[in-house]
Design a protein around this motif. Structure first.
Motif, mmCIF file in Angstrom:
data_model
loop_
_atom_site.group_PDB
_atom_site.id
_atom_site.type_symbol
_atom_site.label_atom_id
_atom_site.label_comp_id
_atom_site.label_asym_id
_atom_site.label_seq_id
_atom_site.Cartn_x
_atom_site.Cartn_y
_atom_site.Cartn_z
ATOM 1 N N LEU B 12 22.191 -22.778 5.252
ATOM 2 C CA LEU B 12 23.505 -23.618 5.120
ATOM 3 C C LEU B 12 22.899 -25.291 5.179
ATOM 4 C CD1 LEU B 12 25.603 -23.852 6.899
ATOM 5 C CD2 LEU B 12 24.780 -24.150 8.774
ATOM 6 N N GLU B 29 33.819 -32.792 8.305
ATOM 7 C CA GLU B 29 32.254 -32.537 8.149
ATOM 8 C C GLU B 29 32.469 -30.925 6.580
ATOM 9 O OE1 GLU B 29 30.442 -30.895 11.033
ATOM 10 O OE2 GLU B 29 30.288 -32.772 12.693
ATOM 11 N N GLU B 31 30.283 -28.146 5.414
ATOM 12 C CA GLU B 31 29.437 -27.176 5.935
ATOM 13 C C GLU B 31 29.779 -26.215 5.214
ATOM 14 O OE1 GLU B 31 29.778 -25.766 9.846
ATOM 15 O OE2 GLU B 31 30.916 -25.571 9.510
ATOM 16 N N ASN B 33 27.439 -22.352 2.457
ATOM 17 C CA ASN B 33 26.385 -21.443 3.397
ATOM 18 C C ASN B 33 26.084 -20.947 1.728
ATOM 19 O OD1 ASN B 33 25.098 -20.548 5.607
ATOM 20 N ND2 ASN B 33 26.236 -18.659 4.734
ATOM 21 N N VAL B 42 34.138 -19.096 -1.649
ATOM 22 C CA VAL B 42 35.363 -19.497 0.173
ATOM 23 C C VAL B 42 35.808 -20.441 0.328
ATOM 24 C CG1 VAL B 42 36.338 -18.253 1.817
ATOM 25 C CG2 VAL B 42 35.079 -16.953 0.397
ATOM 26 N N LEU B 44 37.255 -22.789 2.917
ATOM 27 C CA LEU B 44 38.347 -22.506 4.006
ATOM 28 C C LEU B 44 38.411 -24.783 4.612
ATOM 29 C CD1 LEU B 44 35.522 -20.589 5.973
ATOM 30 C CD2 LEU B 44 37.635 -20.096 4.457
ATOM 31 N N GLY B 45 39.102 -24.762 5.161
ATOM 32 C CA GLY B 45 39.484 -25.795 6.183
ATOM 33 C C GLY B 45 40.864 -26.455 5.553
ATOM 34 N N LEU B 46 42.513 -25.575 5.265
ATOM 35 C CA LEU B 46 43.501 -25.981 4.869
ATOM 36 C C LEU B 46 43.071 -26.915 3.298
ATOM 37 C CD1 LEU B 46 45.469 -26.068 8.144
ATOM 38 C CD2 LEU B 46 44.632 -23.912 6.685
ATOM 39 N N THR B 75 30.030 -20.407 1.023
ATOM 40 C CA THR B 75 31.465 -20.155 1.842
ATOM 41 C C THR B 75 31.530 -22.413 2.199
ATOM 42 O OG1 THR B 75 31.232 -18.301 3.581
ATOM 43 C CG2 THR B 75 32.838 -20.230 4.175
ATOM 44 N N ASN B 77 33.135 -25.208 3.968
ATOM 45 C CA ASN B 77 34.266 -25.181 5.242
ATOM 46 C C ASN B 77 34.158 -27.170 5.455
ATOM 47 O OD1 ASN B 77 35.108 -25.079 7.413
ATOM 48 N ND2 ASN B 77 33.845 -24.796 9.651
ATOM 49 N N ALA B 79 35.540 -29.368 7.654
ATOM 50 C CA ALA B 79 35.974 -29.104 9.272
ATOM 51 C C ALA B 79 37.062 -30.509 9.670
ATOM 52 C CB ALA B 79 35.102 -29.406 10.395
ATOM 53 N N PRO B 80 37.640 -31.397 10.923
ATOM 54 C CA PRO B 80 38.299 -30.000 11.427
ATOM 55 C C PRO B 80 39.071 -29.709 10.984
ATOM 56 C CG PRO B 80 39.680 -32.152 11.642
ATOM 57 C CD PRO B 80 38.136 -32.334 10.714
ATOM 58 N N ALA B 81 39.446 -27.723 11.050
ATOM 59 C CA ALA B 81 39.790 -26.580 10.266
ATOM 60 C C ALA B 81 41.637 -26.720 10.389
ATOM 61 C CB ALA B 81 39.589 -25.406 10.938
#
Lengths: 508, 231
Positions: B12, B29, B31, B33, B42, B44-46, B75, B77, B79-81
């Motif tokens: 990570l 942030e 992130e 993985n 993948v 993520l986070g719109l 993955t 991400n 963030a904020p999600a």
């Protein structure tokens, strides 16, 4: 193989419980998320699986079915990450606990397993208490906000592993606490003070009456008379928020995400000043999924509309019903929501389109009529006080003497408000004179014969409209309360009549 | 609790980046993985369309810079999600996150820098928007510095007390973070910048007469007053 975790989501400004059911079954490895998840909720699946692995847990093989019940309400936002993760742990027997029933759990997960803050925690905490839960597991940053709710264990959890260990009883986490008295004590140092405004004693007096009875006000004056300056100082003479009021306002600010990290409560009355280009969705609330607008953000505070005639007429008209009801109901495809909107409307305008007094104005009477006509009768009807701000005299401007301070005025306002609270005891919907209905008017605004005669004379002589009558009575009641008078006298009535200048059709 | 085994944490990685909302920047942030499973990325986070395209820009840029794109399930991400992410400025932090998560980058500096930049397929770094608010946000968050595209370095260097590292390409960024190469922080001389502006082509001396108007403009300029000219 089946686990149930209690969570909650926000609809309007109220939270409703959401049950996160997780079933770890047989079959090919697949995660199915049910319960009308939106994009951010769908993304949960991947955040959770990664966070689980990184926290040292295993993501279960086989078919994992996650159901967010009730199934027919759309679920939004990332706050279901933590309950889903804990549900998966419990369903795959990596978490053994009998505590899941007792806690409402919300939180967004980082891939590392850390828990991030989310919105709407206060309504969720209130809902958890109402449904008889022992406590609530929340992100650390939101703990102060939730801790405002008394009689609920608010457990701040830093990461997924700590949450799991807490539920298993392996570690103890001290519930977050806030000292409400201290929070309220902090905010009495206002930067703005009425003493800074030179002259304008009559306007200050009108604003004092408005603050005491929570009446809506319209300030009319040529540019440079200090209309905005006075309006901005109005919060400093309003009585402080009570705890219940603070909770309601905080709920609205919480779901919009306006609270600073670690902020527990909104303790100052909000003062919202939307620009006159505001749309009806911005003012009233709206969006695809209805969210509160400016009038709701101003709940228990002040909505200041400068240059009132410049607002789009359609936008102003939409405020009529909320002004009457103290709440706004918004219907969109995604659903119907009701937000509270008990605000004090303070509006300011010039007397003529070119900003001069009617006598000096170069605008034609017709233009002036059109300008004033942009504010409809029904809206004016809901504004109790029309106050003319006269041009400041040179002597007042240059005088070094300071007027009354806000604190002195506020003491009188608070005393008048106490009288009203005692008067309307047992009527939860009415808290101030401005909200009196016809029944209360009859009961509390009794006039003796000579006073009645005076009012009758004034109404015919000054050509006052019928709708002004109720307003005059309400304002007179507040004026009487300010001097702690039991009955309304001629003196109070005649002062109240002065505050109907637009009804007197002074300029046309 | 089940017999979970602790997966070592190198899988990570976290990279600090930022995005602009209104005229203020907020920290994002990134992130990453690198996990087991079929090769799949993948995000993520719109993410909006430009952010989704990052995936392909980054994988090509990685290969062309001489790195491997990790096999398995990656993955990412942001963030904020619940805030929509826009624009291509997350390319560079995502690429560096992938490198760190797949152990191709060994750096303890990731926490100290806010990183933004759009990647070309070659691995070169293109300029992006809003670097000044991002630099201000980085300083407010107590970071040591920012990694920015070369073209935006001057803009970011205006912020004092922050190391502004101009990075020409992905490989240089990675090597800088590993300490293999040194990149001199960009500096601008504020006094010099302001001094340049003094050589105006236009001069009041060119206007004949109108002394009273000039006088009025002089007063307006001295006090910041608004003026209406009726000539």
């Amino acid at each position: 193989m089946l686990a149930k975790v209690c969570s909650a989501a926000v609809n309007g400004i109220e939270a409703y419980p959401v049950e996160v059911e997780v079933n770890a079954g047989y079959g090919d490895t697949l995660v199915i998320l049910l319960g009308l998840p939106d994009a951010a909720v769908k993304e949960s699946r991947d955040r959770v699986s990664t966070a689980l692995t990184n926290s040292g847990f295993k993501f279960p093989m086989g078919r994992t079915t996650i159901n967010l019940a009730p199934a027919d309400v759309k679920k939004e936002g990332p706050s279901f990450d933590l309950p889903i993760a804990l549900g998966i742990l419990a369903a795959s027997e990596q978490l053994e606990t009998d505590q899941l029933e007792n806690f409402v759990i919300v939180g967004e997960l980082a891939l590392s397993g850390a828990i991030r803050s989310c919105r709407g925690i206060l309504p969720i905490a209130l809902n958890a208490r109402a449904s008889g839960k022992t406590g609530i597991l929340v992100p650390e940053e939101n703990a102060a906000e939730a801790a405002v709710v008394q009689g609920l264990q608010v457990i701040p959890v830093p990461n997924l592993r700590a949450a799991a260990q807490f539920l298993e009883g392996e570690i103890k986490i001290a519930p977050a606490r806030v000292d409400l008295v201290q929070i309220f004590a902090q905010n009495h140092s206002d930067d703005l003070d009425f003493a800074e405004v030179k002259g304008q004693e009559s306007v200050k007096r009108a604003l004092e009456i408005a603050a005491a009875g929570f009446h809506n006000v319209l300030l009319i004056g040529v540019p440079g008379t200090g209309k905005s300056m006075l309006a901005k100082r109005l919060p400093s003479i309003l009585p402080p928020l009570t705890l219940d009021e603070a909770l309601e306002t905080t709920k609205i600010h919480s779901i919009v995400g306006l609270l600073a990290p670690g902020q527990a409560l909104v303790t100052r009355r909000p003062f919202r000043t939307p620009h006159h280009t505001a749309s009806d969705a911005g003012l009233l609330g709206g969006n695809i999924n209805p969210t509160p607008g400016e009038i709701s953000l101003a709940h228990h505070g002040i909505l200041f509309l400068d240059e009132l005639p410049e607002f789009k007429r359609s936008v102003l008209e939409t405020m009529r019903q909320p002004l009457e009801d103290g709440r706004v109901t918004i219907s969109r495809a995604a659903g119907t929501m009701t937000f509270p909107a008990q605000f004090m409307l303070v509006a300011a305008m010039n007397p003529t389109p070119d900003g001069k007094m009617p006598g000096e104005s170069r605008s034609s009477p017709r233009e002036i009529q059109n300008y004033l006509g942009r504010i409809s009768g029904p809206l004016l009807d809901r504004i109790d006080l029309h106050v003319e701000a006269p041009p400041v005299k040179f002597r007042e401007m240059t005088s070094s003497g300071t007027g009354e301070t806000s604190a002195q005025i506020r003491d009188r306002v608070v005393a008048a408000r106490q009288i009203q609270l005692a008067r309307f005891k047992g009527k939860p919907k009415i808290t101030c004179n401005a909200r009196m209905g016809p029944k209360e008017l009859k009961a509390f605004c009794e006039l003796d014969e000579p006073t009645k005669e005076l009012l009758k004379m004034a109404m015919t002589d000054l050509n006052l409209s019928a709708r002004a009558y109720d307003r005059i009575l309400k304002v007179a009641r507040t004026i009487a309360d300010l001097v702690a008078a039991e009955t309304i006298t001629a003196e109070h009535i005649s002062e109240a009549i002065q505050y109907r200048s637009l009804d007197r059709q002074l300029w046309t | 609790m089940g017999a979970g085994f602790l997966v070592s944490s190198f899988m990570l990685a976290k990279v600090c980046s930022a995005a602009v909302n209104g005229i203020e920047a907020y920290p994002v942030e990134v992130e990453v993985n690198a996990g087991w499973g079929d090769t799949l990325v993948v995000l993520l986070g719109l993410p909006d369309a430009a952010v989704k395209e990052s995936r392909d820009r980054v994988s090509t840029a990685l290969t062309n810079s001489g790195y491997n794109f990790p096999l398995g399930r990656t993955t990412i991400n942001l963030a904020p999600a619940d805030v929509k992410k826009e624009g291509p400025s997350f390319d560079l932090p995502i690429a560096l996150g992938i490198l760190a998560a797949s152990e191709q980058l060994d750096a303890d500096q990731l926490d100290n820098f806010v990183i933004v930049g759009e990647l070309a397929l070659t691995g070169a770094i293109r300029s992006c928007r809003g670097v000044l608010p991002i630099a201000l946000c980085a300083r407010a968050a107590g970071k040591t510095g920012v990694l920015v595209p070369v073209e935006n370095a001057a803009e970011a260097a205006v912020v004092e007390g922050l190391q502004v590292i101009p990075v020409p390409n992905l490989r240089a960024a990675a090597q800088f973070l590993e300490g293999e190469i040194k990149i001199a922080p960009a500096r601008v001389n504020l006094a010099e910048l302001f001094a340049q502006d003094q050589g105006d082509d236009l001069d009041f001396a060119e206007v004949k007469g109108q002394e009273n108007v000039k006088r009025a403009l002089e007063i307006a300029a001295a006090g910041g007053h608004n003026v209406l000219l009726l000539l």
